[in-house]
Design an enzyme around this catalytic site. Structure first.
Site, mmCIF file in Angstrom:
data_model
loop_
_atom_site.group_PDB
_atom_site.id
_atom_site.type_symbol
_atom_site.label_atom_id
_atom_site.label_comp_id
_atom_site.label_asym_id
_atom_site.label_seq_id
_atom_site.Cartn_x
_atom_site.Cartn_y
_atom_site.Cartn_z
ATOM 1 N N LYS A 167 -10.958 -1.696 6.554
ATOM 2 C CA LYS A 167 -9.828 -1.460 7.514
ATOM 3 C C LYS A 167 -10.354 -1.154 8.880
ATOM 4 O O LYS A 167 -11.292 -0.130 9.089
ATOM 5 C CB LYS A 167 -9.058 -0.233 6.910
ATOM 6 N N ARG A 185 -0.214 10.263 0.721
ATOM 7 C CA ARG A 185 0.222 11.373 1.491
ATOM 8 C C ARG A 185 1.293 12.181 0.993
ATOM 9 O O ARG A 185 1.635 13.581 1.671
ATOM 10 C CB ARG A 185 0.601 11.094 2.915
ATOM 11 N N THR A 244 -4.709 5.979 2.139
ATOM 12 C CA THR A 244 -5.003 7.236 2.268
ATOM 13 C C THR A 244 -5.827 8.038 1.168
ATOM 14 O O THR A 244 -5.579 9.179 0.720
ATOM 15 C CB THR A 244 -3.840 8.299 2.677
ATOM 16 N N GLU A 279 0.740 -1.271 -0.206
ATOM 17 C CA GLU A 279 -0.111 0.046 -0.114
ATOM 18 C C GLU A 279 1.040 1.229 -0.022
ATOM 19 O O GLU A 279 1.550 1.355 0.872
ATOM 20 C CB GLU A 279 -0.870 0.139 1.251
#
Length: 233
Positions: free
Chosen positions: A129, A45, A69, A41
């Protein structure tokens, strides 16, 4: 048609990567794959993230690279255009969920409470998640959700370390865990990919020893529709 495994069953540990320089993406991904962690992943960001995802998708075919994110429909579009093969968000809204469903790739919307998980179950999503895992109650909280929410499966992320990853993986409603402990900042700064490979191998080995991990679930895909996640995930 052959059923594809769910996103949670790709690998027991999902490295959560933050990259400032996209040039580091390929050697880092190769190190993680060599250590036994093929699902990666890369979080959105930093400005380097889309290029990093694209580089891994193009140069490391044995890796399954996704985007983390993911905060809104625009992020979904950016990630998929870069080649992300799955999407992960810290939380969810109806607009984000709709965009992730429409993207054509599997996704893990984030939850931290029973109510949030129930809302996703109502919308047909069974894989989520759990974030921020440690701050939201850790293994004790997840264990308490197993009986009342038996259809929900989780990838806990946030504050998980090499010392407690196995405790999470032993839970019946946990398919994999996300973390950064195999990605120490000094190793990334130095380009010490062999150290990353070794830490990834340790993480993979720890996970393999968790014999009580949930069996692969392919009856419902990450999208929450009856069927499976998309092939090749």
């Amino acid at each position: 048609m052959t059923s594809a495994p769910s996103l949670l069953d790709l690998a027991p540990v999902l490295p959560v990567v933050v990259l400032e320089d996209a040039a580091d993406a390929v050697p880092l991904a190769r190190a993680l794959v060599a250590g036994g962690l093929p699902a990666i992943e890369i979080t959105l960001r930093t400005g380097a993230a889309p290029e990093a995802i694209r580089a891994v998708a193009d140069a490391v075919p044995e890796a399954v690279v996704g985007a983390g994110t993911v905060l809104g429909p625009r992020d979904v579009e950016t990630a998929v255009a870069a080649g992300a093969r799955f999407l992960v968000s810290p939380g969810w809204t109806d607009a984000l969920l709709e965009a992730m469903r429409a993207s054509g790739v599997p996704f893990l919307p984030g939850v931290s409470t029973a109510s949030e998980a129930m809302a996703l179950l109502e919308r047909g999503v069974t894989e989520m998640k759990f974030f921020p895992a440690r701050a939201a109650g850790g293994t004790g909280y997840l264990k308490s959700l197993a009986s009342p929410l038996p259809r929900a499966r989780f990838c806990p992320t946030g504050g998980i370390t090499a010392d407690d990853a196995a405790d999470y993986l032993a839970l019946p409603n946990v398919g994999c865990v996300g973390g950064t402990w195999m990605l120490p900042a000094d190793a990334l700064a130095a380009g010490d990919w062999e150290r990353v490979r070794g830490l990834a191998a340790e993480a993979a080995a720890t996970a393999e020893r968790c014999s009580t991990r949930s069996a692969p679930s392919i009856s419902q895909g990450t999208h929450g529709h009856e069927g499976t996640a998309h092939p090749g995930v």
